[in-house]
Write an enzyme that holds these catalytic residues in place. Structure first.
Site, PDB file in Angstrom:
ATOM      1  CE  LYS A  10      67.871  46.945  27.426  1.00 40.62           C
ATOM      2  NZ  LYS A  10      67.172  47.575  28.573  1.00 40.62           N
ATOM      3  CE1 TYR A  50      62.495  48.699  26.195  1.00 42.14           C
ATOM      4  CE2 TYR A  50      64.038  50.071  24.988  1.00 42.14           C
ATOM      5  CZ  TYR A  50      63.771  48.945  25.750  1.00 42.14           C
ATOM      6  OH  TYR A  50      64.781  48.073  26.073  1.00 42.14           O
ATOM      7  CG  PHE A  58      62.173  54.670  33.088  1.00 46.89           C
ATOM      8  CD1 PHE A  58      62.128  53.928  31.907  1.00 46.89           C
ATOM      9  CD2 PHE A  58      61.394  54.251  34.158  1.00 46.89           C
ATOM     10  CE1 PHE A  58      61.317  52.816  31.793  1.00 46.89           C
ATOM     11  CE2 PHE A  58      60.565  53.130  34.046  1.00 46.89           C
ATOM     12  CZ  PHE A  58      60.529  52.417  32.862  1.00 46.89           C
ATOM     13  NE  ARG A  86      60.443  38.903  31.950  1.00 45.35           N
ATOM     14  CZ  ARG A  86      60.706  40.202  31.849  1.00 45.35           C
ATOM     15  NH1 ARG A  86      61.181  40.693  30.708  1.00 45.35           N
ATOM     16  NH2 ARG A  86      60.510  40.997  32.867  1.00 45.35           N
ATOM     17  CB  THR A  92      64.595  45.343  35.592  1.00 46.42           C
ATOM     18  OG1 THR A  92      63.571  44.525  35.023  1.00 46.42           O
ATOM     19  CG2 THR A  92      64.741  46.613  34.771  1.00 46.42           C
ATOM     20  NE  ARG A 103      68.363  43.113  32.350  1.00 52.05           N
ATOM     21  CZ  ARG A 103      67.076  42.956  32.135  1.00 52.05           C
ATOM     22  NH1 ARG A 103      66.334  42.251  32.986  1.00 52.05           N
ATOM     23  NH2 ARG A 103      66.494  43.506  31.081  1.00 52.05           N
ATOM     24  CG  ASN A 113      68.642  46.796  31.845  1.00 52.12           C
ATOM     25  OD1 ASN A 113      68.782  47.111  30.675  1.00 52.12           O
ATOM     26  ND2 ASN A 113      67.469  46.485  32.371  1.00 52.12           N
ATOM     27  CG  HIS A 116      64.397  44.201  25.694  1.00 57.30           C
ATOM     28  ND1 HIS A 116      63.482  44.746  26.558  1.00 57.30           N
ATOM     29  CD2 HIS A 116      63.674  43.578  24.719  1.00 57.30           C
ATOM     30  CE1 HIS A 116      62.256  44.471  26.110  1.00 57.30           C
ATOM     31  NE2 HIS A 116      62.348  43.770  24.999  1.00 57.30           N
ATOM     32  CD  GLU A 127      59.562  43.546  23.062  1.00 58.60           C
ATOM     33  OE1 GLU A 127      60.339  42.571  23.179  1.00 58.60           O
ATOM     34  OE2 GLU A 127      59.231  44.271  24.015  1.00 58.60           O
TER      35      GLU A 127
HETATM   36  P1  CMP Z   1      64.038  46.486  29.550  1.00 57.45           P
HETATM   37  O1  CMP Z   1      63.882  45.092  30.044  1.00 57.45           O
HETATM   38  O2  CMP Z   1      64.620  46.694  28.199  1.00 57.45           O
HETATM   39  O3  CMP Z   1      62.601  47.217  29.608  1.00 57.45           O
HETATM   40  C1  CMP Z   1      62.447  48.600  29.797  1.00 57.45           C
HETATM   41  C2  CMP Z   1      63.727  49.276  30.151  1.00 57.45           C
HETATM   42  O4  CMP Z   1      63.572  50.512  30.804  1.00 57.45           O
HETATM   43  C3  CMP Z   1      64.503  48.430  31.166  1.00 57.45           C
HETATM   44  O5  CMP Z   1      64.974  47.269  30.577  1.00 57.45           O
HETATM   45  C4  CMP Z   1      65.533  49.433  31.628  1.00 57.45           C
HETATM   46  O6  CMP Z   1      66.572  49.624  30.676  1.00 57.45           O
HETATM   47  C5  CMP Z   1      64.669  50.678  31.684  1.00 57.45           C
HETATM   48  N1  CMP Z   1      64.111  50.887  33.030  1.00 57.45           N
HETATM   49  C6  CMP Z   1      63.211  50.140  33.668  1.00 57.45           C
HETATM   50  N2  CMP Z   1      62.927  50.657  34.882  1.00 57.45           N
HETATM   51  C7  CMP Z   1      63.680  51.749  34.993  1.00 57.45           C
HETATM   52  C8  CMP Z   1      63.843  52.739  36.009  1.00 57.45           C
HETATM   53  N3  CMP Z   1      63.152  52.673  37.148  1.00 57.45           N
HETATM   54  N4  CMP Z   1      64.709  53.732  35.786  1.00 57.45           N
HETATM   55  C9  CMP Z   1      65.392  53.795  34.612  1.00 57.45           C
HETATM   56  N5  CMP Z   1      65.273  52.899  33.604  1.00 57.45           N
HETATM   57  C10 CMP Z   1      64.435  51.887  33.802  1.00 57.45           C
END
Ligand code: CMP
Length: 138
Positions: A10, A50, A58, A86, A92, A103, A113, A116, A127
């Protein structure tokens, strides 16, 4: 079962010069890079990627973050690639990520984070072709 999964380094991790470090984590775990490129998404493109999160509070912040700078996208291949990627990424929210995971090492917060990874075969099926035609996957 040999699987393919889509991973993204990212914008936060690209800014930290951590593209190579993230790929190293995957390769050291035995996953094979089957496709790789960099691009800078528009907010609209990030929103389409997304789209499953469009009702989440969010969503707008996420699409703005994901379009703030270039990303590296890759297809990783190997046995149980989806679950293994993962695990290597960690939770996450970096506060919950196990020590040594990507992470834990590079993420700033739950949104920024670092990385992905597809969460299921269904999402990998959406994807991977979002970024790569079959001819670019090796
Ligand atoms: P990712 O695994 O790319 O999948 C969805 C993304 O949304 C996640 O990583 C974060 O970057 C973001 N995300 C998920 N949960 C939250 C949250 N509670 N608040 C803000 N961003 C979030």
């Amino acid at each position: 079962m040999v699987q393919r999964t889509l991973s993204i380094v990212k914008p936060d991790a690209v800014k930290k010069n951590a593209v190579g470090a993230v790929i190293r984590c995957f390769e050291d775990a035995g996953l094979r890079v089957a496709a790789l490129k960099m691009l800078h998404l528009s907010a609209e493109e990030a929103g389409r990627f997304y789209v499953v999160h469009r009702e989440r509070p969010f969503y707008k912040d996420l699409t703005s973050f994901m379009s703030e700078g270039p990303i590296a996208v890759l297809v990783l291949e190997g046995p149980d690639a989806i679950a293994r990627v993962r695990k290597i990424m960690g939770a996450t929210n970096p506060r919950d990520a196990a020590p040594g995971t990507i992470r834990a090492l590079y993420a700033e917060n739950i949104e920024r984070n670092a990385v992905h990874g597809s969460d299921s075969e269904g999402s990998a099926g959406y994807e991977i072709p979002f970024f790569f035609p079959e001819i670019e996957i090796h």
